[in-house]
Scaffold this motif. Structure first.
Motif, short mmCIF file in Angstrom:
data_model
loop_
_atom_site.label_atom_id
_atom_site.label_comp_id
_atom_site.label_asym_id
_atom_site.label_seq_id
_atom_site.Cartn_x
_atom_site.Cartn_y
_atom_site.Cartn_z
N ILE A 160 58.25 41.22 61.58
CA ILE A 160 57.20 41.91 60.82
C ILE A 160 57.83 42.63 59.63
N VAL A 161 57.25 42.45 58.47
CA VAL A 161 57.73 43.11 57.26
C VAL A 161 57.18 44.54 57.21
N GLY A 162 58.05 45.50 56.93
CA GLY A 162 57.62 46.89 56.80
C GLY A 162 57.13 47.51 58.08
N TYR A 163 57.71 47.10 59.20
CA TYR A 163 57.24 47.61 60.50
C TYR A 163 57.40 49.13 60.61
N THR A 164 58.54 49.64 60.18
CA THR A 164 58.81 51.08 60.33
C THR A 164 57.79 51.93 59.59
N SER A 165 57.54 51.60 58.32
CA SER A 165 56.58 52.38 57.54
C SER A 165 55.16 52.21 58.06
N GLN A 166 54.82 50.99 58.48
CA GLN A 166 53.48 50.74 59.00
C GLN A 166 53.24 51.49 60.31
N SER A 167 54.25 51.53 61.18
CA SER A 167 54.09 52.18 62.47
C SER A 167 53.89 53.69 62.32
N LYS A 168 54.45 54.27 61.25
CA LYS A 168 54.29 55.72 61.03
C LYS A 168 52.87 56.08 60.63
N SER A 169 52.14 55.12 60.08
CA SER A 169 50.78 55.41 59.62
C SER A 169 49.73 55.15 60.68
N LEU A 170 50.14 54.68 61.86
CA LEU A 170 49.20 54.36 62.92
C LEU A 170 49.38 55.33 64.09
N ASP A 171 48.26 55.65 64.76
CA ASP A 171 48.41 56.44 65.98
C ASP A 171 48.82 55.49 67.11
N GLU A 172 49.06 56.05 68.29
CA GLU A 172 49.61 55.25 69.39
C GLU A 172 48.71 54.07 69.75
N ALA A 173 47.41 54.32 69.87
CA ALA A 173 46.48 53.25 70.26
C ALA A 173 46.43 52.15 69.20
N GLU A 174 46.42 52.56 67.94
CA GLU A 174 46.38 51.57 66.85
C GLU A 174 47.66 50.74 66.81
N LEU A 175 48.79 51.40 67.04
CA LEU A 175 50.06 50.68 67.03
C LEU A 175 50.13 49.66 68.16
N VAL A 176 49.69 50.07 69.36
CA VAL A 176 49.69 49.16 70.50
C VAL A 176 48.78 47.96 70.22
N SER A 177 47.60 48.23 69.68
CA SER A 177 46.66 47.15 69.35
C SER A 177 47.25 46.20 68.32
N TRP A 178 47.91 46.77 67.32
CA TRP A 178 48.52 45.97 66.25
C TRP A 178 49.61 45.05 66.80
N LEU A 179 50.49 45.60 67.64
CA LEU A 179 51.58 44.82 68.21
C LEU A 179 51.07 43.78 69.21
N GLU A 180 50.05 44.16 69.99
CA GLU A 180 49.50 43.21 70.94
C GLU A 180 48.84 42.04 70.22
N ASN A 181 48.19 42.32 69.10
CA ASN A 181 47.59 41.24 68.30
C ASN A 181 48.69 40.33 67.75
N PHE A 182 49.79 40.92 67.30
CA PHE A 182 50.92 40.14 66.80
C PHE A 182 51.48 39.23 67.89
N GLU A 183 51.70 39.79 69.08
CA GLU A 183 52.23 38.98 70.19
C GLU A 183 51.25 37.89 70.58
N SER A 184 49.96 38.23 70.66
CA SER A 184 48.95 37.26 71.07
C SER A 184 48.85 36.11 70.07
N GLU A 185 48.79 36.45 68.79
CA GLU A 185 48.65 35.43 67.74
C GLU A 185 49.89 34.53 67.68
N THR A 186 51.08 35.14 67.73
CA THR A 186 52.29 34.33 67.65
C THR A 186 52.42 33.43 68.88
#
Length: 327
Positions: A160-186
């Motif tokens: 993922i490009v810019g993971y560190t900066s993106q993760s700082k802008s998300l709360d815990e639930a949003e981050l989990v949802s974002w990563l789970e979507n990434f894992e599911s799609e890949t």
């Protein structure tokens, strides 16, 4: 809850478990540690008959030669890590359901859910495991039938490009949802095209494919999804290498894996880099140390390439790569 999950109330100490299993206590304690469990004192009553039976079965596997001294630690450690992650996730799911309603006793509700849900989950986990065993066995005999000692595979890392900066802008639930979507799609993209997910490492996924064109197609599709602003899939970059790979305990090792990882680290956002092995297979051209190329077998017209300047990365002083694009 603990009594239900363990099958009975703990009544044994670690000394008693080792004695009843007929196993050296030092070996038993080492296996327990490799599984990822905290060490217990000699006086702590924390074990059941199931622990005795587990040691007996482990000892039987060792006597049969299935668990050699070299493989024992690695296999047990892999079991511990895999099941620990799975247990954390499943416990969270059950707890979320148990605490979601107006039930005045969520602990009792959690126990009820466990009794109803876990036997089904256990059955499904066994089913998935046996299915993977069948697939793995088929691949193993296919390799042995042609007399190969190492497997030729396409290996790809997607990051993922810019993971560190993106993760700082998300709360815990949003981050989990974002990563789970990434894992599911890949996972969906890889499996649908005939590849195999090896592992996900936070913001990165590692997959392999027997066919280099399959790996190239998957990598390009992921990059294209990441470039679509209307798609929730994050922007990514990828590195693909092709060559001999060592399979061990479901993971892959060797220079081909290392090169794919290094290419990912230097790839620009939204791009796919391939190594010399992948380039030769896809283009039908070989490249020597001086950069001169000659055509061998006609390659696929589905792809085109742009040669990059050699790059110095960890372990490789002058790594040659090509940007992969659609033909």
């Amino acid at each position: 809850m603990e009594e239900y999950l363990l099958g009975e109330k703990p009544t044994l100490t670690r000394v008693q478990v080792a004695e009843q299993a007929g196993m050296n206590q030092t070996v038993a304690e080492e296996l327990w540690r490799l599984l990822g469990f905290p060490q217990q004192t000699d006086e702590a009553v924390a074990f059941t008959e199931a622990d005795v039976q587990a040691l007996r079965e482990t000892d039987a596997l060792m006597r049969l030669g299935i668990l050699s001294p070299d493989s024992q630690a690695a296999l047990v450690r892999t079991w511990g890590r895999s099941f620990a992650r799975l247990a954390e996730w499943e416990t969270t799911l059950l707890a979320n359901v148990a605490t979601a309603g107006p039930d005045p006793d969520p602990e009792a509700r959690l126990t009820e859910l466990a009794a109803e849900v876990l036997p089904r989950v256990e059955s499904l986990q066994t089913y998935v495991w046996r299915r993977h065993l069948a697939a793995s066995t088929s691949r193993m005999f296919a390799v042995q039938s042609v007399g190969a000692t190492k497997v030729q595979l396409a290996v790809c890392f997607v990051d993922i490009v810019g993971y560190t900066s993106q993760s700082k802008s998300l709360d815990e639930a949003e981050l989990v949802s974002w990563l789970e979507n990434f894992e599911s799609e890949t996972t969906g993209l890889v499996v649908d095209h005939g590849g195999r997910i090896i592992k996900t490492i936070g913001d990165e996924v590692l997959f392999v494919a027997d066919d280099i064109e399959v790996a190239a197609e998957i990598a390009l599709k992921m990059v294209e999804k990441g470039a679509d602003e209307d798609d929730f899939f994050p922007a990514v970059r990828a590195g693909v290498a092709y060559g001999e790979v060592v399979n061990r305990l479901g993971d892959v090792y060797g220079p081909t894996v290392n090169i794919a990882s290094r290419l990912t680290s230097v790839a620009r956002p939204g791009s796919v880099l391939v190594d010399a092995g992948a380039y030769e297979q896809l283009s039908g051209r070989t490249s020597d140390a001086d950069g001169d190329e000659r055509e061998s077998d006609p390659g696929s017209s589905a792809f085109r390439f742009r040669r990059m300047r050699r790059t110095s990365v960890k372990g490789y002083s002058r790594l040659q790569s090509w940007v992969l694009r659609r033909g």
